[in-house]
Design a protein around this motif. Structure first.
Motif, PDB file in Angstrom:
ATOM      1  N   GLY A  29       0.817  -1.213   0.000  1.00 28.98           N
ATOM      2  CA  GLY A  29       0.000   0.000   0.000  1.00 28.98           C
ATOM      3  C   GLY A  29       0.848   1.260   0.000  1.00 28.98           C
ATOM      4  O   GLY A  29       0.586   2.210  -0.744  1.00 28.98           O
ATOM      5  N   THR A  30       1.900   1.254   0.822  1.00 26.16           N
ATOM      6  CA  THR A  30       2.799   2.408   0.862  1.00 26.16           C
ATOM      7  C   THR A  30       3.525   2.579  -0.464  1.00 26.16           C
ATOM      8  O   THR A  30       3.631   3.702  -0.989  1.00 26.16           O
ATOM      9  N   LEU A  31       4.022   1.473  -1.027  1.00 25.38           N
ATOM     10  CA  LEU A  31       4.710   1.552  -2.320  1.00 25.38           C
ATOM     11  C   LEU A  31       3.787   2.132  -3.381  1.00 25.38           C
ATOM     12  O   LEU A  31       4.169   3.051  -4.119  1.00 25.38           O
ATOM     13  N   ASN A  32       2.570   1.626  -3.458  1.00 27.31           N
ATOM     14  CA  ASN A  32       1.628   2.113  -4.471  1.00 27.31           C
ATOM     15  C   ASN A  32       1.222   3.564  -4.218  1.00 27.31           C
ATOM     16  O   ASN A  32       1.072   4.337  -5.166  1.00 27.31           O
ATOM     17  N   LEU A  45      14.917   5.905  -7.208  1.00 28.33           N
ATOM     18  CA  LEU A  45      13.696   6.298  -6.491  1.00 28.33           C
ATOM     19  C   LEU A  45      12.827   5.086  -6.179  1.00 28.33           C
ATOM     20  O   LEU A  45      12.223   5.013  -5.104  1.00 28.33           O
ATOM     21  N   LEU A  46      12.762   4.128  -7.089  1.00 23.65           N
ATOM     22  CA  LEU A  46      12.007   2.896  -6.809  1.00 23.65           C
ATOM     23  C   LEU A  46      12.597   2.179  -5.597  1.00 23.65           C
ATOM     24  O   LEU A  46      11.870   1.671  -4.752  1.00 23.65           O
ATOM     25  N   LEU A  47      13.908   2.151  -5.525  1.00 21.08           N
ATOM     26  CA  LEU A  47      14.586   1.532  -4.389  1.00 21.08           C
ATOM     27  C   LEU A  47      14.260   2.295  -3.098  1.00 21.08           C
ATOM     28  O   LEU A  47      13.985   1.683  -2.064  1.00 21.08           O
ATOM     29  N   LEU A  48      14.252   3.613  -3.167  1.00 25.88           N
ATOM     30  CA  LEU A  48      13.897   4.430  -2.004  1.00 25.88           C
ATOM     31  C   LEU A  48      12.453   4.165  -1.585  1.00 25.88           C
ATOM     32  O   LEU A  48      12.171   3.955  -0.398  1.00 25.88           O
ATOM     33  N   TYR A  49      11.520   4.166  -2.533  1.00 25.98           N
ATOM     34  CA  TYR A  49      10.112   3.899  -2.229  1.00 25.98           C
ATOM     35  C   TYR A  49       9.947   2.520  -1.599  1.00 25.98           C
ATOM     36  O   TYR A  49       9.215   2.346  -0.628  1.00 25.98           O
ATOM     37  N   ASN A  50      10.623   1.524  -2.165  1.00 23.92           N
ATOM     38  CA  ASN A  50      10.545   0.167  -1.642  1.00 23.92           C
ATOM     39  C   ASN A  50      11.100   0.108  -0.222  1.00 23.92           C
ATOM     40  O   ASN A  50      10.535  -0.553   0.649  1.00 23.92           O
ATOM     41  N   THR A  51      12.189   0.822   0.024  1.00 27.07           N
ATOM     42  CA  THR A  51      12.805   0.827   1.349  1.00 27.07           C
ATOM     43  C   THR A  51      11.893   1.496   2.374  1.00 27.07           C
ATOM     44  O   THR A  51      11.737   0.993   3.495  1.00 27.07           O
ATOM     45  N   ILE A  52      11.267   2.594   2.013  1.00 25.01           N
ATOM     46  CA  ILE A  52      10.325   3.271   2.914  1.00 25.01           C
ATOM     47  C   ILE A  52       9.159   2.344   3.241  1.00 25.01           C
ATOM     48  O   ILE A  52       8.788   2.165   4.406  1.00 25.01           O
ATOM     49  N   ALA A  53       8.585   1.731   2.212  1.00 24.77           N
ATOM     50  CA  ALA A  53       7.442   0.831   2.407  1.00 24.77           C
ATOM     51  C   ALA A  53       7.819  -0.348   3.298  1.00 24.77           C
ATOM     52  O   ALA A  53       7.091  -0.700   4.242  1.00 24.77           O
TER      53      ALA A  53
END
Length: 153
Positions: A29-32, A45-53
């Motif tokens: 949900g966070t990634l999306n 940025l995808l790696l950052l988003y994935n890491t945050i999620a």
């Protein structure tokens, strides 16, 4: 006592799985949400988003697994917190590697980016879930009670 101990493993895996399902919702949900708000195809940025999620899901995981799944052996000690962070970093590495690797594969096959990101995230969540369960069970919340008492005496 032996029967109780033999049932603990499957029950722990079931509890870990239910909590993992909630964490999966937080993770994907966070990634999306990040992709909706700040769409990108940039790998960094995808790696950052994935890491945050993943980090949000792991924080939730620690709370619920320490409170429910591994309540008997979760002491809240600094040792357990440090080991949980270490396993979280290892699982994050697994998650990120699988996420990026599967993304490359689905792009090569020609699957659209949005679907590809979610397929990659699903595979990453599954493999890091397995790695995390075994590390948490056998290293982080391992019951050292008897050994610790014997060493103290």
């Amino acid at each position: 006592m032996a029967q109780n101990k033999s049932k603990r493993g499957p029950m722990q895996f079931l509890q870990f799985g239910v909590i993992g399902f909630v964490n999966a919702g937080i993770d994907i949900g966070t990634l999306n949400l990040l992709l909706i708000l700040f769409h990108t195809d940039n790998k960094g940025l995808l790696l950052l988003y994935n890491t945050i999620a993943y980090t949000l899901a792991v924080a939730n995981s620690y709370y619920w697994n320490a409170s429910i799944t591994f309540k008997r052996s979760a002491k809240g000690s600094n040792r357990q917190r440090i080991l949980f962070i270490v396993q979280g970093l290892i699982s994050l590495g697994v998650n990120n590697l699988v996420f990026l690797g599967i993304n490359e594969l689905v792009q090569y096959i020609g699957i659209n980016n949005w679907l590809g990101y979610n397929i990659a995230k699903g595979m990453a969540m599954f493999l890091s879930f397995l790695a995390s369960f075994f590390m948490v069970k056998y290293f982080v919340f391992r019951d050292f009670g008897k050994r610790y008492i014997n060493e103290k005496n």
